[in-house]
Each structure stands twice: as structure tokens, then as C-alpha cells.
Design a protein around this motif. Structure first.
Motif, short mmCIF file in Angstrom:
data_model
loop_
_atom_site.label_atom_id
_atom_site.label_comp_id
_atom_site.label_asym_id
_atom_site.label_seq_id
_atom_site.Cartn_x
_atom_site.Cartn_y
_atom_site.Cartn_z
N PRO A 120 0.80 -1.24 0.00
CA PRO A 120 0.00 0.00 0.00
C PRO A 120 0.83 1.28 0.00
CG PRO A 120 -0.06 -1.07 2.15
CD PRO A 120 0.59 -2.04 1.22
N ALA A 121 2.14 1.19 0.23
CA ALA A 121 2.99 2.40 0.20
C ALA A 121 2.97 3.05 -1.18
CB ALA A 121 4.42 2.05 0.59
N VAL A 122 2.57 2.31 -2.20
CA VAL A 122 2.48 2.88 -3.55
C VAL A 122 1.51 4.06 -3.56
CG1 VAL A 122 1.73 2.43 -5.92
CG2 VAL A 122 3.15 0.76 -4.71
N HIS A 123 0.43 3.96 -2.81
CA HIS A 123 -0.58 5.04 -2.79
C HIS A 123 0.00 6.30 -2.14
CE1 HIS A 123 -3.30 2.00 -4.20
NE2 HIS A 123 -3.04 1.25 -3.14
N ARG A 124 0.84 6.11 -1.12
CA ARG A 124 1.53 7.26 -0.52
C ARG A 124 2.45 7.92 -1.55
NH1 ARG A 124 6.49 7.18 0.37
NH2 ARG A 124 6.62 4.92 0.60
N LEU A 125 3.16 7.09 -2.32
CA LEU A 125 4.07 7.61 -3.34
C LEU A 125 3.32 8.43 -4.38
CD1 LEU A 125 6.83 7.76 -4.75
CD2 LEU A 125 6.34 5.51 -5.75
N ARG A 126 2.19 7.92 -4.83
CA ARG A 126 1.39 8.65 -5.82
C ARG A 126 0.93 9.99 -5.26
NH1 ARG A 126 -3.22 6.75 -6.70
NH2 ARG A 126 -3.61 7.76 -8.68
N ASP A 127 0.51 10.00 -4.00
CA ASP A 127 0.06 11.25 -3.39
C ASP A 127 1.20 12.26 -3.30
OD1 ASP A 127 -2.48 10.24 -3.09
OD2 ASP A 127 -2.21 9.68 -0.98
N GLN A 128 2.39 11.79 -2.96
CA GLN A 128 3.54 12.69 -2.87
C GLN A 128 3.89 13.29 -4.23
OE1 GLN A 128 6.39 9.98 -1.03
NE2 GLN A 128 6.26 11.10 0.89
N GLU A 143 12.72 9.25 -7.37
CA GLU A 143 14.10 8.79 -7.20
C GLU A 143 14.39 8.43 -5.75
OE1 GLU A 143 18.58 10.37 -8.32
OE2 GLU A 143 16.85 11.11 -9.45
N ASP A 144 13.89 9.22 -4.81
CA ASP A 144 14.10 8.93 -3.38
C ASP A 144 13.45 7.60 -3.01
OD1 ASP A 144 15.48 11.29 -3.07
OD2 ASP A 144 13.81 12.38 -2.17
N GLU A 145 12.27 7.35 -3.56
CA GLU A 145 11.59 6.07 -3.28
C GLU A 145 12.41 4.90 -3.82
OE1 GLU A 145 8.50 3.69 -1.71
OE2 GLU A 145 8.82 5.85 -1.51
N LEU A 146 12.96 5.07 -5.01
CA LEU A 146 13.76 4.00 -5.60
C LEU A 146 15.02 3.75 -4.77
CD1 LEU A 146 13.35 5.09 -9.30
CD2 LEU A 146 12.51 2.95 -8.33
N ARG A 147 15.64 4.82 -4.29
CA ARG A 147 16.84 4.64 -3.45
C ARG A 147 16.49 3.88 -2.16
NH1 ARG A 147 21.16 7.45 -5.21
NH2 ARG A 147 20.74 9.06 -6.77
N ALA A 148 15.33 4.19 -1.59
CA ALA A 148 14.93 3.53 -0.36
C ALA A 148 14.59 2.07 -0.58
CB ALA A 148 13.73 4.27 0.25
N ARG A 149 14.09 1.74 -1.77
CA ARG A 149 13.63 0.38 -2.03
C ARG A 149 14.70 -0.53 -2.62
NH1 ARG A 149 8.56 -1.03 -1.37
NH2 ARG A 149 7.03 0.59 -0.87
#
Length: 280
Positions: A120-128, A143-149
Motif C-alpha cells: 500500500p505504500a504505492v498510494h503514498r508515493l502517488r500522493d507525494q 528517485e528517493d523512493e527508488l533509493r529507499a527500495r
């Protein structure tokens, strides 16, 4: 339609060609997308996008939130809404493996909801992304999300696949499987098995996709086209071999493709028109 993109900094640069934003009114609602050396993440921020596989047995998909698309071995059609707002990632063929805990063979030619892979973190990413004050800020969010994942330790045998697939990339598929296996010191069976898990297809099939990408990116439809010369440069046996590959990958003959591109030319400096072609 506006396209804003950037290549990420290392270490993501070794795995990802670019992160991008598409927004505005598309020049063509429907695009015929041939197999290209990329896996994808789509983060849709607007109206639904429709995806149609060239295999008539595969049902159409509606992209409403976020989807992964593994490496494609056959063409598909993407149908945009009248107004587009979409963020995306072009992964290198082997670049998706450090971000997903699934075999890439399970994502080959598949459109998989991103929340089925990332939760469900994908929905947070879309909102951001939607709330970002500028396109460049939105790209930084992705890019920050990709670095974290990105997993700190690469999957087993990833270095082998990364090295050999990188040789296919730099040579546009002209390095033979025998040369790859001799250089890596492994058997063809072992290399193919690792490629299937970490890329989704065998080295031979990936070489075929790179070879076609080199071909279609070399065609200047505004000028006379020397198909025989292009066939030789791209590594085809002859012009007949080129013609068969072209029809398999695009659904069009080389002559039909030229007629289409001369009627509906690609927009200069607009990367989404390089490879994909109007389907309407």
C-alpha cells in the motif's frame, strides 16, 4: 504533451535509464509500442490508461493507479486519455531485479499492479508525486523512493547478469551467447537460467531486442532508407531477416512503417516517439 525526464545519479544510474513525467494532451491517443530493452513502472496521476496486448488472448488492462510492466517480448498498444498525467521509470532490462522480490520471468509481458509488489505504500508515493510543487520535485520523490527500495545486497548471481547484460547493451546485441559464456566462465544453460530470473528472458532473446532497438532508432523516415545497409549494421543476416523481425516486432512491414512515419512523423526531441509509433 510535455515530457520531463532525468537520468538518476549513481548507484541508480546502473539500473535505471531515466525517471520521467508525461503531462498534457497527447499528440496521438493510441501508440503501438514494440519490444524495447526496458522494464517499466507507471504511476498514473490522471484518468485511466488502457493497455492492449498484441496477443488477442490477453485481456486489456486499465491502469488507474500504478503498474509494473516487465520486459516485453511482443508489442502492445497504450491508449492515453484526452489529458495525461503520468510518472514513470524506465528500468534497464536487468535493473528491476533489485527493487522487487519476485522472479522477473513472472513479470515478462505482464502488467502487474504495483501495490501487489510494493504494497500500500504505492498510494503514498502517488500522493507525494501529485502534491509536488514542480516536475523536478516530483522526479526527486520518485528517485528517493527508488533509493529507499533498492536492496542493499544484490540478488544472487546479479553481478553475472549485470555484467553480461551490460555487454549486450553496449554492443546493441551484437555479442554472441558463446562469447558471453566464455567470458563469464559459465555454461549457456546456467547463464540462461539466471537471465530468466533476473531479466525475464534469455540472453539470446535480449540480444534480439537490442538489435531491433538499434535498427528502429536508426531509421530516418524523412530520408531514403538503405534497408540492406541498416540490416548489416544492426547485425541481421540479410534484408529478409530484417523484414521478418520488423513485422514480428511492430506488426508492420518496413515499407508500411516508413509510410506511417512519413504521414505521422516523430516529434523532434521527444523521446516517447522514439520506438513507439502512432496506432491510430
Amino acid at each position: 504533451m510535455d515530457y520531463v525526464a532525468r537520468a538518476p545519479d549513481p548507484p541508480l544510474a546502473a539500473l535505471i535509464d531515466d525517471v520521467y513525467l508525461l503531462s498534457g494532451t497527447p499528440r496521438h491517443r493510441r501508440l503501438n509500442v514494440p519490444p524495447m530493452p526496458s522494464a517499466h513502472l507507471f504511476l498514473n496521476l490522471g484518468e485511466p490508461v488502457r493497455l492492449y496486448d498484441s496477443d488477442p488472448g490477453v485481456p486489456a488492462a486499465t491502469l488507474t493507479d500504478a503498474w509494473f510492466l516487465g520486459l516485453s517480448t511482443r508489442r502492445f498498444i497504450i491508449e492515453y486519455p484526452t489529458s495525461v498525467r503520468l510518472a514513470g521509470v524506465h528500468f534497464k532490462p536487468w535493473g528491476l531485479a533489485p527493487f522487487v522480490d519476485v522472479s522477473l520471468s513472472d513479470l515478462r509481458d505482464q502488467w502487474v499492479p504495483a501495490d501487489a509488489v510494493w504494497g500500500p505504500a504505492v498510494h503514498r508515493l502517488r500522493d507525494q508525486i501529485a502534491q509536488a510543487p514542480s516536475p523536478w520535485t516530483a522526479l526527486q520523490v520518485v528517485e528517493d523512493e527508488l533509493r529507499a527500495r533498492r536492496v542493499p545486497e544484490p540478488p544472487r548471481h546479479f553481478d553475472l547478469v549485470n555484467h553480461t547484460a551490460g555487454r549486450l547493451e553496449s554492443s546493441w546485441g551484437s555479442v554472441g551467447v558463446r562469447a558471453l559464456t566464455d567470458s563469464a566462465g559459465v555454461s549457456a544453460t546456467h547463464l540462461a537460467s539466471q537471465f530468466k530470473g533476473l531479466v525475464g528472458i534469455t540472453p539470446k532473446r535480449l540480444a534480439r531486442i537490442y538489435r531491433f532497438a538499434r535498427l528502429i532508432l536508426s531509421v530516418d523516415a524523412a530520408a531514403p532508407v538503405d534497408w540492406s545497409g541498416l540490416a548489416q549494421t544492426a547485425g541481421y543476416f540479410d534484408q529478409a531477416h530484417l523484414g521478418k523481425e520488423f513485422k514480428d516486432f511492430t506488426g508492420l512491414t518496413p515499407t508500411g512503417y516508413l509510410a506511417l512515419r512519413r504521414r505521422l512523423p516523430a516529434a523532434p526531441g521527444f523521446p516517447p516517439d522514439l520506438g513507439p509509433m502512432p496506432a491510430d
